[in-house]
Design an enzyme around this catalytic site. Sequence first.
Site, PDB file in Angstrom:
ATOM      1  N   TRP A  36       0.837  -1.208   0.000  1.00 37.54           N
ATOM      2  CA  TRP A  36       0.000   0.000   0.000  1.00 37.54           C
ATOM      3  C   TRP A  36       0.865   1.249   0.000  1.00 37.54           C
ATOM      4  O   TRP A  36       0.536   2.245  -0.653  1.00 37.54           O
ATOM      5  CB  TRP A  36      -0.980  -0.010   1.162  1.00 37.54           C
ATOM      6  CG  TRP A  36      -1.988  -1.119   1.050  1.00 37.54           C
ATOM      7  CD1 TRP A  36      -2.174  -2.160   1.917  1.00 37.54           C
ATOM      8  CD2 TRP A  36      -2.957  -1.306   0.001  1.00 37.54           C
ATOM      9  NE1 TRP A  36      -3.192  -2.968   1.468  1.00 37.54           N
ATOM     10  CE2 TRP A  36      -3.683  -2.473   0.301  1.00 37.54           C
ATOM     11  CE3 TRP A  36      -3.278  -0.598  -1.164  1.00 37.54           C
ATOM     12  CZ2 TRP A  36      -4.717  -2.952  -0.520  1.00 37.54           C
ATOM     13  CZ3 TRP A  36      -4.297  -1.065  -1.982  1.00 37.54           C
ATOM     14  CH2 TRP A  36      -5.007  -2.237  -1.649  1.00 37.54           C
ATOM     15  N   ASP A  47      -1.506   6.758   6.171  1.00 38.52           N
ATOM     16  CA  ASP A  47      -2.619   5.887   5.792  1.00 38.52           C
ATOM     17  C   ASP A  47      -2.825   4.931   6.966  1.00 38.52           C
ATOM     18  O   ASP A  47      -1.955   4.106   7.266  1.00 38.52           O
ATOM     19  CB  ASP A  47      -2.232   5.112   4.516  1.00 38.52           C
ATOM     20  CG  ASP A  47      -3.245   4.037   4.130  1.00 38.52           C
ATOM     21  OD1 ASP A  47      -4.240   3.841   4.844  1.00 38.52           O
ATOM     22  OD2 ASP A  47      -3.019   3.376   3.087  1.00 38.52           O
ATOM     23  N   LYS A  62     -11.891  -1.688   6.879  1.00 39.73           N
ATOM     24  CA  LYS A  62     -11.096  -2.613   7.666  1.00 39.73           C
ATOM     25  C   LYS A  62     -11.596  -2.631   9.116  1.00 39.73           C
ATOM     26  O   LYS A  62     -11.706  -3.683   9.716  1.00 39.73           O
ATOM     27  CB  LYS A  62      -9.610  -2.220   7.657  1.00 39.73           C
ATOM     28  CG  LYS A  62      -9.031  -1.949   6.266  1.00 39.73           C
ATOM     29  CD  LYS A  62      -8.940  -3.201   5.398  1.00 39.73           C
ATOM     30  CE  LYS A  62      -8.832  -2.896   3.917  1.00 39.73           C
ATOM     31  NZ  LYS A  62      -7.614  -2.266   3.464  1.00 39.73           N
TER      32      LYS A  62
HETATM   33  C1  LIG Z   1      -7.135  -1.832   2.112  1.00 40.88           C
HETATM   34  C2  LIG Z   1      -6.096  -0.793   2.165  1.00 40.88           C
HETATM   35  C3  LIG Z   1      -6.009   0.199   1.182  1.00 40.88           C
HETATM   36  C4  LIG Z   1      -6.909   0.247  -0.025  1.00 40.88           C
HETATM   37  O1  LIG Z   1      -8.160   0.687   0.329  1.00 40.88           O
HETATM   38  P1  LIG Z   1      -9.281   0.983  -0.767  1.00 40.88           P
HETATM   39  O2  LIG Z   1     -10.335   1.614   0.071  1.00 40.88           O
HETATM   40  O3  LIG Z   1      -9.655  -0.321  -1.368  1.00 40.88           O
HETATM   41  O4  LIG Z   1      -8.705   1.920  -1.759  1.00 40.88           O
HETATM   42  C5  LIG Z   1      -5.043   1.166   1.315  1.00 40.88           C
HETATM   43  N1  LIG Z   1      -4.197   1.173   2.363  1.00 40.88           N
HETATM   44  C6  LIG Z   1      -4.253   0.223   3.318  1.00 40.88           C
HETATM   45  C7  LIG Z   1      -3.294   0.276   4.450  1.00 40.88           C
HETATM   46  C8  LIG Z   1      -5.207  -0.787   3.248  1.00 40.88           C
HETATM   47  O5  LIG Z   1      -5.249  -1.727   4.204  1.00 40.88           O
END
Ligand SMILES: *Cc1c(COP(=O)(O)O)cnc(C)c1O
Length: 360
Positions: free
Chosen positions: A101, A171, A195
């Site tokens: 990511w 993030d 998540k």
């Molecule tokens: C799942 C995830 C993403 C992607 O998320 P989307 O909402 O599908 O774009 C980005 N960063 C992390 C750390 C993730 O776990």
Amino acid sequence: MGRVYNFSAGPAVLPEEVLKEAADEMLDYKGTGMSVMEMSHRSKAFDTIIKDAEKDIRELMNIPDNYKVLFLQGGASQQFAAVPMNLMKNRKAAYIITGQWAKKAYQEAQKYGEAIAVASSADKTFSYIPDCSDLDIPEDADYVYICENNTIYGTKFKELPNTKGKDLVADVSSCFLSEPVDVTKYGVIYGGVQKNIGPAGVVIVIVREDLIRDDVLEGTPTMLKWKTQADADSLYNTPPCYGIYICGKVFKWIKKMGGLEAMKAHNEKKAKILYDFLDQSKLFKGTVEPKDRSLMNVPFVTGNEELDKKFVAEAKAAGFENLKGHRTVGGMRASIYNAMPIEGVEKLVEFMKKFEAENS
Ligand SMILES: *Cc1c(COP(=O)(O)O)cnc(C)c1O
């Protein structure tokens, strides 16, 4: 069939209480005679939903008044572009690459300026967090970027990097609201909610006011400019209304559970059960550096691909879903977010013990 123990990395398990409440309100939300899915985002009922959600997340995370909270669409991935578009005044930023990511965000930023990888753990398949106490961060970097919890590899920053005075952008998709945070240490905190907080389709962006600017990169779409969204209180266009409504319910659930301190204690207890077992098992092994272990995502292997497959299949038959590791790393991964009950982890470990006895 009843509910399973769902170890999915995302979209992931939500509190059963929240789902039941939403079910009760499905046809008639609080006497409005309609579902939240069917009502105007400009209605009084929805205004209360989004305002309460903001108030509750502010309270949970102790978000200072000089930060805005935005409820947006496009997932975390869209912010990979929005971050450089809104912040890259000097067209330069430092990225710490701790997994896929982070790498995707770094690659996206390269479209808009000079994204510099100042540290990486790619040399050991992202199984650790690099030392970030004294990185070579350019003087004119606009920000330093991290992925705080690495969903796929199961590592987490236990200490934030020394950004040498630059704004930190994080993030937090897979560790959102899993433990207390000091928001003042960040310029921007953002995460997809699927998540740990709600249904896919919502991304929450918490951004310090001075970083919400008019002088974004030329060509930035109106929708991706944080100022557009901040000025309109996330209602520039139709927001993901139903998703925000569920997020709001999860915030209330976390508050009822005792807030982020209590969440942290609950998450540490669950993770310890699993890691303690892995540390003494002769069959299963954790795959990351113990000091960098995530409380949310726990990857493990047997060392034998066939046996891994057998384990995933037998676990599924026994009611433990989604234990297969990410398609790029193999093995297994148990995601044990806020809403995973402690019994889920206890029963999984019992099952792993039985599997170990039968297969050694
Ligand atoms: C799942 C995830 C993403 C992607 O998320 P989307 O909402 O599908 O774009 C980005 N960063 C992390 C750390 C993730 O776990």
